[in-house]
Scaffold this motif. Sequence first.
Motif, PDB file in Angstrom:
ATOM      1  N   LYS A  16      34.136  53.793  57.391  1.00 43.50           N
ATOM      2  CA  LYS A  16      34.876  53.768  56.125  1.00 43.50           C
ATOM      3  C   LYS A  16      36.381  53.950  56.346  1.00 43.50           C
ATOM      4  CE  LYS A  16      34.778  54.087  51.484  1.00 43.50           C
ATOM      5  NZ  LYS A  16      35.692  53.038  51.111  1.00 43.50           N
ATOM      6  N   THR A  17      36.781  54.837  57.221  1.00 35.49           N
ATOM      7  CA  THR A  17      38.206  55.056  57.463  1.00 35.49           C
ATOM      8  C   THR A  17      38.854  53.805  58.021  1.00 35.49           C
ATOM      9  OG1 THR A  17      37.861  57.412  57.824  1.00 35.49           O
ATOM     10  CG2 THR A  17      39.889  56.464  58.713  1.00 35.49           C
ATOM     11  N   TRP A  18      38.215  53.159  58.994  1.00 36.76           N
ATOM     12  CA  TRP A  18      38.759  51.918  59.562  1.00 36.76           C
ATOM     13  C   TRP A  18      38.850  50.843  58.489  1.00 36.76           C
ATOM     14  CZ3 TRP A  18      36.698  46.998  59.981  1.00 36.76           C
ATOM     15  CH2 TRP A  18      37.450  46.099  60.745  1.00 36.76           C
ATOM     16  N   TYR A  19      37.834  50.762  57.652  1.00 41.35           N
ATOM     17  CA  TYR A  19      37.794  49.786  56.563  1.00 41.35           C
ATOM     18  C   TYR A  19      38.992  49.987  55.626  1.00 41.35           C
ATOM     19  CZ  TYR A  19      35.858  47.481  52.380  1.00 41.35           C
ATOM     20  OH  TYR A  19      35.657  46.691  51.280  1.00 41.35           O
ATOM     21  N   ASP A  20      39.217  51.245  55.215  1.00 40.49           N
ATOM     22  CA  ASP A  20      40.284  51.554  54.264  1.00 40.49           C
ATOM     23  C   ASP A  20      41.681  51.465  54.863  1.00 40.49           C
ATOM     24  OD1 ASP A  20      38.522  52.011  52.144  1.00 40.49           O
ATOM     25  OD2 ASP A  20      38.347  54.150  52.599  1.00 40.49           O
ATOM     26  N   THR A  21      41.832  51.838  56.124  1.00 42.59           N
ATOM     27  CA  THR A  21      43.172  51.918  56.708  1.00 42.59           C
ATOM     28  C   THR A  21      43.579  50.707  57.540  1.00 42.59           C
ATOM     29  OG1 THR A  21      42.385  53.082  58.682  1.00 42.59           O
ATOM     30  CG2 THR A  21      43.074  54.434  56.801  1.00 42.59           C
ATOM     31  N   THR A  22      42.614  49.897  57.956  1.00 42.88           N
ATOM     32  CA  THR A  22      42.941  48.755  58.810  1.00 42.88           C
ATOM     33  C   THR A  22      42.534  47.428  58.184  1.00 42.88           C
ATOM     34  OG1 THR A  22      42.668  50.157  60.753  1.00 42.88           O
ATOM     35  CG2 THR A  22      42.656  47.784  61.122  1.00 42.88           C
ATOM     36  N   LEU A  23      41.250  47.273  57.878  1.00 47.73           N
ATOM     37  CA  LEU A  23      40.763  45.975  57.403  1.00 47.73           C
ATOM     38  C   LEU A  23      41.353  45.591  56.047  1.00 47.73           C
ATOM     39  CD1 LEU A  23      38.953  43.518  57.865  1.00 47.73           C
ATOM     40  CD2 LEU A  23      37.120  44.767  56.712  1.00 47.73           C
ATOM     41  N   LEU A  24      41.237  46.475  55.052  1.00 52.49           N
ATOM     42  CA  LEU A  24      41.737  46.121  53.720  1.00 52.49           C
ATOM     43  C   LEU A  24      43.243  45.856  53.709  1.00 52.49           C
ATOM     44  CD1 LEU A  24      39.654  48.301  51.242  1.00 52.49           C
ATOM     45  CD2 LEU A  24      39.280  45.951  51.979  1.00 52.49           C
ATOM     46  N   PRO A  25      44.066  46.698  54.344  1.00 49.38           N
ATOM     47  CA  PRO A  25      45.502  46.385  54.358  1.00 49.38           C
ATOM     48  C   PRO A  25      45.817  45.045  55.027  1.00 49.38           C
ATOM     49  CG  PRO A  25      45.181  48.681  54.924  1.00 49.38           C
ATOM     50  CD  PRO A  25      43.813  48.034  54.895  1.00 49.38           C
ATOM     51  N   LEU A  26      45.078  44.680  56.053  1.00 48.27           N
ATOM     52  CA  LEU A  26      45.289  43.390  56.710  1.00 48.27           C
ATOM     53  C   LEU A  26      45.011  42.238  55.739  1.00 48.27           C
ATOM     54  CD1 LEU A  26      45.824  41.766  59.319  1.00 48.27           C
ATOM     55  CD2 LEU A  26      43.371  41.924  59.763  1.00 48.27           C
ATOM     56  N   ILE A  27      43.924  42.334  55.003  1.00 43.36           N
ATOM     57  CA  ILE A  27      43.569  41.290  54.041  1.00 43.36           C
ATOM     58  C   ILE A  27      44.560  41.282  52.877  1.00 43.36           C
ATOM     59  CG2 ILE A  27      41.779  40.463  52.462  1.00 43.36           C
ATOM     60  CD1 ILE A  27      39.734  41.745  54.423  1.00 43.36           C
ATOM     61  N   GLU A  28      44.990  42.488  52.451  1.00 44.79           N
ATOM     62  CA  GLU A  28      45.914  42.601  51.322  1.00 44.79           C
ATOM     63  C   GLU A  28      47.290  41.996  51.611  1.00 44.79           C
ATOM     64  OE1 GLU A  28      45.597  46.801  50.666  1.00 44.79           O
ATOM     65  OE2 GLU A  28      44.141  46.533  49.053  1.00 44.79           O
ATOM     66  N   GLU A  29      47.599  41.754  52.861  1.00 41.73           N
ATOM     67  CA  GLU A  29      48.847  41.078  53.200  1.00 41.73           C
ATOM     68  C   GLU A  29      48.832  39.634  52.699  1.00 41.73           C
ATOM     69  OE1 GLU A  29      49.726  41.239  57.370  1.00 41.73           O
ATOM     70  OE2 GLU A  29      49.592  43.424  57.433  1.00 41.73           O
ATOM     71  N   HIS A  30      47.646  39.106  52.432  1.00 42.07           N
ATOM     72  CA  HIS A  30      47.509  37.693  52.082  1.00 42.07           C
ATOM     73  C   HIS A  30      46.961  37.430  50.682  1.00 42.07           C
ATOM     74  CE1 HIS A  30      48.364  36.918  56.283  1.00 42.07           C
ATOM     75  NE2 HIS A  30      47.479  37.861  56.567  1.00 42.07           N
ATOM     76  N   VAL A  31      46.078  38.303  50.197  1.00 47.53           N
ATOM     77  CA  VAL A  31      45.431  38.093  48.894  1.00 47.53           C
ATOM     78  C   VAL A  31      45.161  39.444  48.233  1.00 47.53           C
ATOM     79  CG1 VAL A  31      44.275  35.923  49.520  1.00 47.53           C
ATOM     80  CG2 VAL A  31      43.125  38.098  49.925  1.00 47.53           C
ATOM     81  N   GLU A  32      44.846  39.395  46.943  1.00 46.36           N
ATOM     82  CA  GLU A  32      44.401  40.598  46.242  1.00 46.36           C
ATOM     83  C   GLU A  32      42.943  40.844  46.606  1.00 46.36           C
ATOM     84  OE1 GLU A  32      43.512  42.045  41.672  1.00 46.36           O
ATOM     85  OE2 GLU A  32      44.870  40.358  42.000  1.00 46.36           O
ATOM     86  N   VAL A  33      42.615  42.072  46.951  1.00 52.58           N
ATOM     87  CA  VAL A  33      41.269  42.404  47.421  1.00 52.58           C
ATOM     88  C   VAL A  33      40.397  42.885  46.263  1.00 52.58           C
ATOM     89  CG1 VAL A  33      39.950  44.048  48.814  1.00 52.58           C
ATOM     90  CG2 VAL A  33      41.966  42.941  49.780  1.00 52.58           C
ATOM     91  N   LEU A  34      39.202  42.322  46.195  1.00 55.54           N
ATOM     92  CA  LEU A  34      38.153  42.833  45.312  1.00 55.54           C
ATOM     93  C   LEU A  34      37.202  43.618  46.220  1.00 55.54           C
ATOM     94  CD1 LEU A  34      37.481  39.591  43.236  1.00 55.54           C
ATOM     95  CD2 LEU A  34      38.825  41.584  42.555  1.00 55.54           C
ATOM     96  N   ASP A  35      37.318  44.927  46.184  1.00 55.15           N
ATOM     97  CA  ASP A  35      36.597  45.804  47.103  1.00 55.15           C
ATOM     98  C   ASP A  35      35.281  46.277  46.487  1.00 55.15           C
ATOM     99  OD1 ASP A  35      35.722  47.710  48.897  1.00 55.15           O
ATOM    100  OD2 ASP A  35      37.427  49.043  48.631  1.00 55.15           O
ATOM    101  N   PRO A  36      34.143  45.798  46.988  1.00 58.87           N
ATOM    102  CA  PRO A  36      32.859  46.200  46.401  1.00 58.87           C
ATOM    103  C   PRO A  36      32.534  47.677  46.604  1.00 58.87           C
ATOM    104  CG  PRO A  36      32.484  44.982  48.420  1.00 58.87           C
ATOM    105  CD  PRO A  36      33.959  44.890  48.117  1.00 58.87           C
ATOM    106  N   TRP A  37      33.164  48.340  47.561  1.00 57.17           N
ATOM    107  CA  TRP A  37      32.859  49.743  47.822  1.00 57.17           C
ATOM    108  C   TRP A  37      33.547  50.685  46.851  1.00 57.17           C
ATOM    109  CZ3 TRP A  37      28.677  50.308  50.236  1.00 57.17           C
ATOM    110  CH2 TRP A  37      28.284  49.371  51.186  1.00 57.17           C
ATOM    111  N   LYS A  38      34.408  50.170  45.996  1.00 54.04           N
ATOM    112  CA  LYS A  38      35.042  51.017  44.982  1.00 54.04           C
ATOM    113  C   LYS A  38      34.074  51.328  43.844  1.00 54.04           C
ATOM    114  CE  LYS A  38      39.838  50.084  45.801  1.00 54.04           C
ATOM    115  NZ  LYS A  38      40.128  51.202  46.626  1.00 54.04           N
TER     116      LYS A  38
END
Length: 77
Positions: A16-38
């Motif tokens: 979860k920490t890697w997901y929140d701090t690495t993966l999502l910010p990387l994707i958010e550089e390009h598009v708005e994220v719809l995060d199912p884990w929220k």
Amino acid sequence: MKAYVASPYGFAESTKTWYDTTLLPLIEEHVEVLDPWKVQPEGSGPETWLALGARHLDTIEHEADLVVACLDQEPPE
């Protein structure tokens, strides 16, 4: 553009920490994220998880422009 992020990384605290701090910010550089884990289910029975799955499919169909899928298992699900 909105991207639904399909991944197993929200299940465990170990990812979860890697997901929140690495993966999502990387994707958010390009598009708005719809995060199912929220969205977390309020119950634990099969009906709760089926309703949550239906909500996720509805989000993909009506809100997402694309899906980012993380397939790191062998073979992928």
